[in-house]
Design a protein around this motif. Structure first.
Motif, PDB file in Angstrom:
ATOM      1  N   ALA A 188       0.827  -1.207   0.000  1.00 22.15           N
ATOM      2  CA  ALA A 188       0.000   0.000   0.000  1.00 22.15           C
ATOM      3  C   ALA A 188       0.862   1.257   0.000  1.00 22.15           C
ATOM      4  CB  ALA A 188      -0.931  -0.015   1.212  1.00 22.15           C
ATOM      5  N   VAL A 189       1.890   1.272   0.826  1.00 25.32           N
ATOM      6  CA  VAL A 189       2.759   2.449   0.902  1.00 25.32           C
ATOM      7  C   VAL A 189       3.427   2.719  -0.436  1.00 25.32           C
ATOM      8  CG1 VAL A 189       4.866   3.357   1.934  1.00 25.32           C
ATOM      9  CG2 VAL A 189       3.150   2.253   3.375  1.00 25.32           C
ATOM     10  N   HIS A 190       3.972   1.679  -1.068  1.00 23.39           N
ATOM     11  CA  HIS A 190       4.676   1.879  -2.336  1.00 23.39           C
ATOM     12  C   HIS A 190       3.726   2.277  -3.463  1.00 23.39           C
ATOM     13  CE1 HIS A 190       7.948  -0.225  -0.234  1.00 23.39           C
ATOM     14  NE2 HIS A 190       8.734   0.388  -1.093  1.00 23.39           N
ATOM     15  N   LEU A 191       2.525   1.725  -3.458  1.00 19.45           N
ATOM     16  CA  LEU A 191       1.581   2.072  -4.513  1.00 19.45           C
ATOM     17  C   LEU A 191       1.127   3.517  -4.406  1.00 19.45           C
ATOM     18  CD1 LEU A 191      -0.571  -1.178  -4.682  1.00 19.45           C
ATOM     19  CD2 LEU A 191       1.035  -0.333  -6.409  1.00 19.45           C
ATOM     20  N   MET A 192       0.958   4.014  -3.203  1.00 27.41           N
ATOM     21  CA  MET A 192       0.543   5.406  -3.047  1.00 27.41           C
ATOM     22  C   MET A 192       1.636   6.364  -3.515  1.00 27.41           C
ATOM     23  SD  MET A 192      -2.490   5.116  -2.214  1.00 27.41           S
ATOM     24  CE  MET A 192      -2.774   6.880  -2.135  1.00 27.41           C
ATOM     25  N   ARG A 193       2.876   5.927  -3.456  1.00 35.01           N
ATOM     26  CA  ARG A 193       3.973   6.776  -3.927  1.00 35.01           C
ATOM     27  C   ARG A 193       3.988   6.920  -5.449  1.00 35.01           C
ATOM     28  NH1 ARG A 193       8.917   4.333  -0.221  1.00 35.01           N
ATOM     29  NH2 ARG A 193       8.245   5.234   1.781  1.00 35.01           N
ATOM     30  N   LEU A 194       3.236   6.056  -6.141  1.00 30.74           N
ATOM     31  CA  LEU A 194       3.196   6.157  -7.604  1.00 30.74           C
ATOM     32  C   LEU A 194       2.504   7.442  -8.057  1.00 30.74           C
ATOM     33  CD1 LEU A 194       2.186   2.524  -8.664  1.00 30.74           C
ATOM     34  CD2 LEU A 194       4.463   3.552  -8.659  1.00 30.74           C
ATOM     35  N   ASP A 195       1.627   7.970  -7.208  1.00 29.17           N
ATOM     36  CA  ASP A 195       0.848   9.166  -7.548  1.00 29.17           C
ATOM     37  C   ASP A 195       0.000   8.916  -8.789  1.00 29.17           C
ATOM     38  OD1 ASP A 195      -0.063  11.735  -7.122  1.00 29.17           O
ATOM     39  OD2 ASP A 195       1.466  12.653  -8.396  1.00 29.17           O
ATOM     40  N   LEU A 196      -0.603   7.716  -8.851  1.00 30.04           N
ATOM     41  CA  LEU A 196      -1.496   7.352  -9.951  1.00 30.04           C
ATOM     42  C   LEU A 196      -2.771   6.760  -9.357  1.00 30.04           C
ATOM     43  CD1 LEU A 196       1.009   5.556 -12.375  1.00 30.04           C
ATOM     44  CD2 LEU A 196       0.072   7.856 -12.650  1.00 30.04           C
ATOM     45  N   ASP A 197      -3.911   7.004 -10.009  1.00 32.07           N
ATOM     46  CA  ASP A 197      -5.170   6.418  -9.557  1.00 32.07           C
ATOM     47  C   ASP A 197      -5.265   4.972 -10.038  1.00 32.07           C
ATOM     48  OD1 ASP A 197      -5.881   8.791  -8.373  1.00 32.07           O
ATOM     49  OD2 ASP A 197      -7.049   9.494 -10.099  1.00 32.07           O
ATOM     50  N   PHE A 198      -5.773   4.097  -9.161  1.00 32.42           N
ATOM     51  CA  PHE A 198      -5.898   2.687  -9.535  1.00 32.42           C
ATOM     52  C   PHE A 198      -7.026   2.046  -8.754  1.00 32.42           C
ATOM     53  CE2 PHE A 198      -2.828   2.934  -6.061  1.00 32.42           C
ATOM     54  CZ  PHE A 198      -3.319   1.991  -5.159  1.00 32.42           C
ATOM     55  N   ARG A 199      -7.475   0.871  -9.249  1.00 34.31           N
ATOM     56  CA  ARG A 199      -8.464   0.052  -8.554  1.00 34.31           C
ATOM     57  C   ARG A 199      -7.843  -1.310  -8.279  1.00 34.31           C
ATOM     58  NH1 ARG A 199     -12.843  -1.776 -10.693  1.00 34.31           N
ATOM     59  NH2 ARG A 199     -12.184  -1.607 -12.877  1.00 34.31           N
TER      60      ARG A 199
END
Length: 318
Positions: A281-292
């Protein structure tokens, strides 16, 4: 070795030792005439060494830069220094050159005398790296596997899987793959009659056998390894639909962590792995991209926890 061959190698060593030599100085050092020096220079040129010659008081012979790299002549100290540097690079202390370092080290280690090989090992054993990322790999294991791949011989090894179970494996080795923090071997597992990708840091007692094999028709090994290492090393795998192009997602996700597939011009599927839901979760939020999140309830729960915490932290001070 003939006298002429030995003299040509000696000439090459002299040309590598300083920028410019006069023909007279070379003749005196080699114990021959200047005419013999000219013939030996021609022999070096035939072998691909770009030996340049200039006339005049400041002229002489010099070793220039060519279009291709000819063989290098190293003395003992230089050979030890190069081998030590290659071993350090191969185990991840120099970013981006691990695979090339292993190939080069394999060639050099094959011709090093036992005494020099022992010196290299002594320096390696006395050295540690403070900023190494991920598990360290024994460079001797890399050498054994690199040689086996080059010589198309089977390897046998012990392997510890994620559950801690140790098994005996016998493989036909095909490629070594390096990521930012791990090394992998891709090969055909004879006991399982299928292709496998194995982590080198989980290997023990790696041995090259004397059994040669005929190379099989391989899948796209790069794609196979990328997909294998995206999922197999991690305890948690999730599939996401990202609101961005595949190129944009790929630029932000290392191939060792996720596999990206284009769905539309501005939409991509991302299969990503991590050791646990919180880290993912932490790494995905750093992408700064919307996702499902399509198929991973633990990740969805972790994201909800972080979202609730973020809202609490963002409340204005009354």
């Amino acid at each position: 070795m003939s006298e002429t061959t030995a003299r040509v190698l000696q000439l090459l060593g002299l040309l590598q030792s300083r920028p410019v030599w006069s023909g007279t100085d070379l003749a005196e050092r080699l114990g021959v005439t200047t005419r013999s020096v000219r013939r030996d220079v021609d022999r070096l040129r035939e072998l691909g060494y770009p030996v340049e010659a200039e006339r005049g008081v400041a002229g002489g012979y010099r070793l220039g830069a060519g279009r291709a790299l000819p063989p290098l002549l190293l003395d003992q100290d230089e050979a030890v220094a190069v081998a030590v540097c290659l071993r350090l690079a191969a185990t991840g202390t120099v970013a981006g050159i691990g695979e090339a370092a292993v190939r080069t080290l394999g060639k050099l280690d094959q011709v090093l005398p036992a005494r020099l090989r022992a010196q290299v090992a002594a320096v390696q054993e006395a050295t540690f790296t403070l900023d190494a990322r991920g598990p360290q790999v024994d460079p001797d294991v890399l050498l054994v596997l690199a040689r086996a791949i080059r010589e198309t011989v089977q390897v046998s090894l012990t392997y510890v899987d994620r559950s801690g179970a140790e098994t005996e494996r016998r493989l036909e080795p095909y490629r070594l793959a390096a990521t930012r923090n791990r090394w992998y071997l891709v090969g055909f597992d004879l006991g399982r009659d299928d292709w496998r990708t194995l982590r080198l840091d989980r290997m023990g007692e790696v041995r090259a056998t004397t059994f040669r094999f005929r190379p099989r028709k391989t899948p796209d090994l790069e794609d196979y390894v990328r997909r294998s290492i995206t999922q197999s090393p991690y305890d948690l795998v999730a599939t996401l639909e990202v609101e961005a192009s595949a190129d944009e997602v790929s630029a932000r996700i290392p191939p060792s962590v996720g596999t990206v597939t284009a769905l539309a011009r501005d939409r991509a599927r991302l299969v990503v792995g991590a050791d646990n839901a919180d880290a993912m979760a932490v790494h995905l939020m750093r992408l700064d991209l919307d996702f499902r999140v399509l198929d991973c309830p633990p990740l969805q729960a972790a994201l909800r926890r972080y979202a609730a915490r973020a809202r609490r932290c963002a409340r204005p001070v009354s």
